[in-house]
Design a protein around this motif. Structure first.
Motif, PDB file in Angstrom:
ATOM      1  N   THR A   1      -8.081   9.232 -15.062  1.00  0.00           N
ATOM      2  CA  THR A   1      -7.890  10.554 -14.463  1.00  0.00           C
ATOM      3  C   THR A   1      -6.878  10.446 -13.338  1.00  0.00           C
ATOM      4  OG1 THR A   1     -10.211  11.076 -14.906  1.00  0.00           O
ATOM      5  CG2 THR A   1      -9.066  12.476 -13.313  1.00  0.00           C
ATOM      6  N   PRO A   2      -5.786  11.208 -13.360  1.00  0.00           N
ATOM      7  CA  PRO A   2      -4.792  11.114 -12.287  1.00  0.00           C
ATOM      8  C   PRO A   2      -5.418  11.398 -10.920  1.00  0.00           C
ATOM      9  CG  PRO A   2      -3.968  12.444 -14.102  1.00  0.00           C
ATOM     10  CD  PRO A   2      -5.418  12.211 -14.376  1.00  0.00           C
ATOM     11  N   TRP A   3      -4.856  10.794  -9.884  1.00  0.00           N
ATOM     12  CA  TRP A   3      -5.302  11.003  -8.515  1.00  0.00           C
ATOM     13  C   TRP A   3      -5.123  12.482  -8.164  1.00  0.00           C
ATOM     14  CZ3 TRP A   3      -2.530   8.448  -3.725  1.00  0.00           C
ATOM     15  CH2 TRP A   3      -3.296   8.686  -2.567  1.00  0.00           C
ATOM     16  N   LYS A   4      -6.233  13.156  -7.881  1.00  0.00           N
ATOM     17  CA  LYS A   4      -6.199  14.611  -7.694  1.00  0.00           C
ATOM     18  C   LYS A   4      -5.498  15.023  -6.405  1.00  0.00           C
ATOM     19  CE  LYS A   4     -10.446  15.365 -10.366  1.00  0.00           C
ATOM     20  NZ  LYS A   4      -9.708  15.798 -11.549  1.00  0.00           N
ATOM     21  N   ASN A   5      -5.586  14.192  -5.366  1.00  0.00           N
ATOM     22  CA  ASN A   5      -4.971  14.546  -4.089  1.00  0.00           C
ATOM     23  C   ASN A   5      -3.793  13.641  -3.742  1.00  0.00           C
ATOM     24  OD1 ASN A   5      -6.871  16.676  -3.403  1.00  0.00           O
ATOM     25  ND2 ASN A   5      -8.385  15.050  -3.120  1.00  0.00           N
TER      26      ASN A   5
ATOM     27  N   TYR B   1       0.839  -1.207   0.000  1.00  0.00           N
ATOM     28  CA  TYR B   1       0.000   0.000   0.000  1.00  0.00           C
ATOM     29  C   TYR B   1       0.871   1.253   0.000  1.00  0.00           C
ATOM     30  CZ  TYR B   1      -2.632   3.792   2.231  1.00  0.00           C
ATOM     31  OH  TYR B   1      -3.177   5.019   2.543  1.00  0.00           O
ATOM     32  N   GLU B   2       1.887   1.276   0.839  1.00  0.00           N
ATOM     33  CA  GLU B   2       2.760   2.447   0.906  1.00  0.00           C
ATOM     34  C   GLU B   2       3.506   2.661  -0.403  1.00  0.00           C
ATOM     35  OE1 GLU B   2       5.069   1.454   4.327  1.00  0.00           O
ATOM     36  OE2 GLU B   2       3.592   2.279   5.749  1.00  0.00           O
ATOM     37  N   PHE B   3       3.948   1.566  -1.025  1.00  0.00           N
ATOM     38  CA  PHE B   3       4.665   1.682  -2.291  1.00  0.00           C
ATOM     39  C   PHE B   3       3.735   2.202  -3.391  1.00  0.00           C
ATOM     40  CE2 PHE B   3       6.009  -0.225  -6.372  1.00  0.00           C
ATOM     41  CZ  PHE B   3       7.274   0.344  -6.483  1.00  0.00           C
ATOM     42  N   MET B   4       2.553   1.600  -3.504  1.00  0.00           N
ATOM     43  CA  MET B   4       1.641   1.969  -4.584  1.00  0.00           C
ATOM     44  C   MET B   4       1.132   3.399  -4.442  1.00  0.00           C
ATOM     45  SD  MET B   4       1.679  -0.694  -6.546  1.00  0.00           S
ATOM     46  CE  MET B   4       0.356  -0.306  -7.694  1.00  0.00           C
ATOM     47  N   THR B   5       0.859   3.833  -3.221  1.00  0.00           N
ATOM     48  CA  THR B   5       0.303   5.174  -3.020  1.00  0.00           C
ATOM     49  C   THR B   5       1.388   6.234  -2.858  1.00  0.00           C
ATOM     50  OG1 THR B   5       0.065   4.720  -0.644  1.00  0.00           O
ATOM     51  CG2 THR B   5      -1.852   4.325  -2.036  1.00  0.00           C
ATOM     52  N   ASP B   6       2.295   6.035  -1.891  1.00  0.00           N
ATOM     53  CA  ASP B   6       3.257   7.083  -1.545  1.00  0.00           C
ATOM     54  C   ASP B   6       4.372   7.231  -2.568  1.00  0.00           C
ATOM     55  OD1 ASP B   6       1.773   7.468   0.744  1.00  0.00           O
ATOM     56  OD2 ASP B   6       3.083   6.256   2.008  1.00  0.00           O
ATOM     57  N   VAL B   7       4.738   6.135  -3.235  1.00  0.00           N
ATOM     58  CA  VAL B   7       5.820   6.206  -4.233  1.00  0.00           C
ATOM     59  C   VAL B   7       5.253   6.352  -5.642  1.00  0.00           C
ATOM     60  CG1 VAL B   7       7.846   5.043  -5.201  1.00  0.00           C
ATOM     61  CG2 VAL B   7       7.347   4.841  -2.751  1.00  0.00           C
ATOM     62  N   LEU B   8       4.361   5.436  -6.035  1.00  0.00           N
ATOM     63  CA  LEU B   8       3.836   5.486  -7.404  1.00  0.00           C
ATOM     64  C   LEU B   8       2.737   6.527  -7.575  1.00  0.00           C
ATOM     65  CD1 LEU B   8       3.685   1.755  -8.570  1.00  0.00           C
ATOM     66  CD2 LEU B   8       5.575   3.392  -8.662  1.00  0.00           C
ATOM     67  N   GLY B   9       2.043   6.874  -6.511  1.00  0.00           N
ATOM     68  CA  GLY B   9       0.985   7.872  -6.628  1.00  0.00           C
ATOM     69  C   GLY B   9      -0.296   7.338  -7.231  1.00  0.00           C
ATOM     70  N   MET B  10      -0.588   6.046  -7.008  1.00  0.00           N
ATOM     71  CA  MET B  10      -1.864   5.478  -7.430  1.00  0.00           C
ATOM     72  C   MET B  10      -2.812   5.459  -6.230  1.00  0.00           C
ATOM     73  SD  MET B  10      -0.602   2.353  -9.921  1.00  0.00           S
ATOM     74  CE  MET B  10      -2.253   2.046 -10.583  1.00  0.00           C
ATOM     75  N   ARG B  11      -4.084   5.651  -6.483  1.00  0.00           N
ATOM     76  CA  ARG B  11      -5.052   5.758  -5.389  1.00  0.00           C
ATOM     77  C   ARG B  11      -5.601   4.390  -4.996  1.00  0.00           C
ATOM     78  NH1 ARG B  11     -10.707   9.340  -4.877  1.00  0.00           N
ATOM     79  NH2 ARG B  11     -10.690   9.269  -2.583  1.00  0.00           N
ATOM     80  N   LEU B  12      -5.651   4.118  -3.692  1.00  0.00           N
ATOM     81  CA  LEU B  12      -6.339   2.929  -3.211  1.00  0.00           C
ATOM     82  C   LEU B  12      -7.840   3.211  -3.292  1.00  0.00           C
ATOM     83  CD1 LEU B  12      -6.257   0.099  -1.837  1.00  0.00           C
ATOM     84  CD2 LEU B  12      -6.355   1.305   0.356  1.00  0.00           C
ATOM     85  N   VAL B  13      -8.524   2.551  -4.229  1.00  0.00           N
ATOM     86  CA  VAL B  13      -9.953   2.806  -4.415  1.00  0.00           C
ATOM     87  C   VAL B  13     -10.825   1.753  -3.741  1.00  0.00           C
ATOM     88  CG1 VAL B  13      -9.642   4.111  -6.545  1.00  0.00           C
ATOM     89  CG2 VAL B  13      -9.994   1.630  -6.663  1.00  0.00           C
ATOM     90  N   LYS B  14     -10.226   0.640  -3.325  1.00  0.00           N
ATOM     91  CA  LYS B  14     -11.001  -0.376  -2.624  1.00  0.00           C
ATOM     92  C   LYS B  14     -10.073  -1.257  -1.796  1.00  0.00           C
ATOM     93  CE  LYS B  14     -14.529  -0.004  -3.506  1.00  0.00           C
ATOM     94  NZ  LYS B  14     -15.477   0.994  -2.899  1.00  0.00           N
ATOM     95  N   LYS B  15     -10.396  -1.348  -0.502  1.00  0.00           N
ATOM     96  CA  LYS B  15      -9.731  -2.294   0.396  1.00  0.00           C
ATOM     97  C   LYS B  15     -10.788  -3.311   0.793  1.00  0.00           C
ATOM     98  CE  LYS B  15      -8.694  -1.089   4.675  1.00  0.00           C
ATOM     99  NZ  LYS B  15      -7.975  -0.481   5.837  1.00  0.00           N
ATOM    100  N   THR B  16     -10.705  -4.497   0.223  1.00  0.00           N
ATOM    101  CA  THR B  16     -11.697  -5.528   0.475  1.00  0.00           C
ATOM    102  C   THR B  16     -10.968  -6.850   0.708  1.00  0.00           C
ATOM    103  OG1 THR B  16     -13.746  -6.533  -0.385  1.00  0.00           O
ATOM    104  CG2 THR B  16     -12.062  -5.924  -2.018  1.00  0.00           C
ATOM    105  N   VAL B  17     -11.665  -7.970   0.579  1.00  0.00           N
ATOM    106  CA  VAL B  17     -11.029  -9.263   0.761  1.00  0.00           C
ATOM    107  C   VAL B  17     -11.166 -10.091  -0.509  1.00  0.00           C
ATOM    108  CG1 VAL B  17     -11.319  -9.351   3.258  1.00  0.00           C
ATOM    109  CG2 VAL B  17     -13.137 -10.261   1.787  1.00  0.00           C
TER     110      VAL B  17
END
Length: 317
Positions: free
Chosen positions: A142-146, A21-37
């Motif tokens: 659409t790029p992650w706005k925030n 999660y930290e790599f995908m969001t904080d480094v790559l800048g992709m948004r976590l849109v769903k945390k499920t199982v």
């Protein structure tokens, strides 16, 4: 027959949902849109990283299998996932960003006349960024706005998916004859095929390798999915599989989309509908911050929450 529209998603395996999660969001800048199982193994997470609103064709997803062994690289596998950025300048931005965060990469290169930047996650998962400079075909998201990456540089979709097999000619024939892909380039045991409108959002790179076979595990890709419009379209594909005698899962309602799975040789290929999508059960502002469960799993929430390892994905103020 309804044609495939492009790439829908890629699902890979991780051994640490929090680190991933930290790599995908904080480094790559992709948004976590769903945390499920994982709906077939509810003791494990299934996380979806995508563009700002979880558009089809933008999501890289992960199964969290903490007790699985590490996968091994080799043939008869999906060997690298592509991600799209707007232009060559974005590749230069990410190259500097990877140096800052200590991400292993191979520098900016040319591939099929495009600029690319191959890199790896800590667990060995392989990716490459594709520049959309002069690209045509399947539209990006659409790029992650925030997000932490400027919008004019950010990842906004999936790029070409690399598949490596020992039975190269047979697999290529399947991709063309069954899935309707079009060969656009062919040389030195590598074929580039277009899916749907083609371009970076609708391409498969097929490579020939008759060496050691890869082994599934964390750090490797589980499956690739291709897009169709709706229920009627995916029903046509189920009928096609049945008529052709291709073993498949039958239609599976994943709540966020409908799915149909078939294993072609060693490669698990999914076909998925574009909708309903990820925006129906959570507010835009807090996507991915809580454990989301489809309605049929909601009665088991207490049991599920007791089994999965909690990790904090809250980003809203």
């Amino acid at each position: 027959m309804t044609n495939l529209k492009g790439i829908h998603h890629v699902t890979a395996m991780t051994n640490d949902a929090m680190r991933n999660y930290e790599f995908m969001t904080d480094v790559l800048g992709m948004r976590l849109v769903k945390k499920t199982v994982n709906q077939d193994d509810i003791q494990t997470y299934h996380t979806f990283f995508a563009d700002d609103v979880g558009s089809p064709g933008t999501d890289m997803t992960f199964f969290d299998f903490p007790n699985n062994p590490r996968g091994s690289r080799g043939t008869n596998a999906i060997t690298r996932t592509g991600l799209r950025v707007p232009n060559d300048a974005a590749l230069e931005y990410y190259q500097a960003r990877f140096d800052e965060f200590g991400v292993k990469h191979e520098g900016i290169q040319d591939l099929f006349g495009k600029k690319v930047l191959p890199f790896e996650e800590e667990d060995g998962q392989r990716y490459q960024l594709f520049s959309d400079e002069n690209n045509e075909g399947v539209a990006p998201g659409t790029p992650w706005k925030n997000g932490p990456v400027p919008e004019d540089k950010a990842i906004y979709g999936l790029g070409p998916i690399e598949i490596t097999v020992s039975y190269y000619d047979d697999f290529k024939k399947v991709l063309v004859d069954i899935y309707g892909m079009k060969v656009t380039l062919e040389k030195d045991d590598v074929t580039l095929l277009d899916v749907g409108e083609g371009g970076n959002g609708g391409q498969v790179i097929l490579r020939k390798d008759q060496g050691v076979e890869g082994r599934q595990g964390y750090g490797e890709v589980h499956h690739v999915s291709f897009r169709v419009e709706d229920h009627e379209a995916i029903e046509e594909w189920e009928n096609k599989y049945r008529t052709m005698g291709i073993g498949n899962s039958g239609l599976v309602d994943r709540f966020y989309f409908e799915a149909l799975y078939a294993r072609i040789g060693h490669i698990l290929i999914e076909i998925s509908t574009d909708g309903p999508g990820f925006m129906g059960d959570e507010p835009y502002e807090t996507l991915g911050e809580s454990l989301a469960l489809p309605p049929f799993l909601e009665p088991k929430r207490e049991v599920i929450e007791a089994q999965v390892r909690p990790f904090d994905t809250k980003r809203s103020k």
